[in-house]
Scaffold this motif. Sequence first.
Motif, short mmCIF file in Angstrom:
data_model
loop_
_atom_site.label_atom_id
_atom_site.label_comp_id
_atom_site.label_asym_id
_atom_site.label_seq_id
_atom_site.Cartn_x
_atom_site.Cartn_y
_atom_site.Cartn_z
N PRO A 93 76.58 -22.54 48.66
CA PRO A 93 76.67 -23.15 50.00
C PRO A 93 78.01 -22.84 50.67
O PRO A 93 79.04 -22.80 49.99
N CYS A 120 64.11 -23.83 52.93
CA CYS A 120 64.97 -22.82 52.29
C CYS A 120 66.22 -23.49 51.72
O CYS A 120 67.35 -23.23 52.15
N SER A 121 66.04 -24.31 50.71
CA SER A 121 67.07 -25.28 50.30
C SER A 121 68.13 -24.77 49.35
O SER A 121 69.18 -25.41 49.21
N GLY A 122 67.88 -23.68 48.62
CA GLY A 122 68.91 -23.17 47.70
C GLY A 122 69.33 -24.23 46.68
O GLY A 122 68.51 -24.77 45.95
N ALA A 168 58.38 -21.61 52.55
CA ALA A 168 58.70 -22.39 53.75
C ALA A 168 57.90 -21.95 54.98
O ALA A 168 57.73 -22.74 55.91
N VAL A 169 57.43 -20.71 54.98
CA VAL A 169 56.73 -20.24 56.18
C VAL A 169 55.21 -20.31 56.05
O VAL A 169 54.48 -19.96 56.98
N ASN A 187 68.79 -23.29 56.73
CA ASN A 187 69.71 -22.15 56.64
C ASN A 187 68.95 -21.09 55.86
O ASN A 187 69.07 -20.99 54.64
N PRO A 188 68.14 -20.30 56.56
CA PRO A 188 67.28 -19.32 55.88
C PRO A 188 68.04 -18.01 55.63
O PRO A 188 69.17 -17.85 56.10
N ILE A 207 67.09 -12.47 48.09
CA ILE A 207 66.10 -13.29 48.81
C ILE A 207 66.80 -14.40 49.62
O ILE A 207 66.25 -14.91 50.60
N ALA A 208 68.02 -14.73 49.24
CA ALA A 208 68.76 -15.79 49.94
C ALA A 208 69.51 -15.25 51.14
O ALA A 208 69.83 -16.01 52.06
C1 LIG Z 1 70.89 -18.61 52.81
S1 LIG Z 1 70.20 -19.43 51.42
C2 LIG Z 1 70.57 -21.09 51.93
C3 LIG Z 1 70.49 -22.10 50.86
C4 LIG Z 1 70.92 -23.52 51.32
N1 LIG Z 1 70.06 -24.00 52.38
C5 LIG Z 1 72.36 -23.52 51.77
O1 LIG Z 1 72.60 -23.64 52.97
O2 LIG Z 1 73.26 -23.38 50.93
C6 LIG Z 1 68.45 -19.27 51.75
C7 LIG Z 1 67.52 -19.86 50.69
O3 LIG Z 1 66.17 -19.70 51.15
C8 LIG Z 1 65.33 -19.36 50.05
N2 LIG Z 1 64.15 -18.71 50.63
C9 LIG Z 1 64.06 -17.48 51.16
N3 LIG Z 1 62.83 -17.27 51.67
C10 LIG Z 1 62.13 -18.43 51.46
C11 LIG Z 1 60.82 -18.86 51.78
N4 LIG Z 1 59.97 -18.04 52.42
N5 LIG Z 1 60.45 -20.10 51.42
C12 LIG Z 1 61.30 -20.93 50.78
N6 LIG Z 1 62.56 -20.58 50.45
C13 LIG Z 1 62.98 -19.35 50.80
C14 LIG Z 1 66.20 -18.50 49.18
O4 LIG Z 1 65.72 -18.46 47.85
C15 LIG Z 1 67.56 -19.22 49.32
O5 LIG Z 1 67.69 -20.20 48.33
#
Ligand SMILES: C[S@@+](CC[C@H](N)C(=O)[O-])C[C@H]1O[C@@H](n2cnc3c(N)ncnc32)[C@H](O)[C@@H]1O
Length: 279
Positions: A93, A120-122, A168-169, A187-188, A207-208
Amino acid sequence: MGRGWSAIVAAATRRLDAAGVASPRVDAELLAAHVAGVERGRLIVAEPPGPEQIDEYESVVARRERREPLQHILGIVAFRRVELAVGPGVFVPRPETELVVEALLAAVSDVPDPVIVDLCSGTGAIALSIATERPDATVFAVERDPGAWHWMTRNLAGSSVRAVDADAVDPTTLSEWDGRCAAVISNPPYVPSSVAVSTEVEIDPAIAVFGGDDGLSVIRPLVDRIFALLAPGGVTAIEHDDTHEVVVPDLLRAKGFTQVRPHRDLAGKPRFTMAVKPT
Ligand SMILES: C[S@@+](CC[C@H](N)C(=O)[O-])C[C@H]1O[C@@H](n2cnc3c(N)ncnc32)[C@H](O)[C@@H]1O
């Protein structure tokens, strides 16, 4: 800083600087504080390190020299009022995201018992912060990556946040809550895949970080999912790339959102956009 720590921290600072670490002095001190078991500000009065601490410090400095993220070495990151366990496999984060949470919390300050979804919770940083600062809220955290899920469930254990292992989508994700949420925050992944990132960001899972050629491959369908989840008058805050200050607001307006407002971070960079579902 205690005499014993002062010299080895100075030497470590020079090594980290030479390795291209952006904040070598701060990192060298934080690693020393970690090894000494004190807060960074207390290093000055810490006992001089013994041989075991000197060995351990050498080992953690060498890891940072190889550009392993500082937070992975410390194993923990502070985010607003909470601390999250972090390590390989999950996005670390960032402080900028704290502002997005702050803005969303302000927007729902007069909504009693709000339902709030973090897509997209990480690590769960956003969801856990919201649940901590708004104990009356029902908070969902949606994550689909197994690596992140491992850290997220660890961080959310014992909290009121409901973890959802889902895309998420996908229109079916939390669809039982469609039209009932006071707020949706995300925060995607949003970095365009052609952008060169720092060594530390390369260690974050792809993926993040990356959102396809234009960085919008997740945000585009996410806007539809957010619109469906929100109750009339519900608010969203979406973090995005600094090159997306025009396109994300355009996507939100095209979907039918009103009160669409881009926001900048403390460095003055476009960072997130807020919008409201019409009543
Ligand atoms: C930029 S990180 C942000 C994590 C957290 N929200 C933060 O702000 O620290 C994006 C997160 O979205 C997840 N992610 C990506 N595509 C996703 C999807 N289609 N559905 C759910 N999660 C997804 C990734 O695995 C990653 O953990």
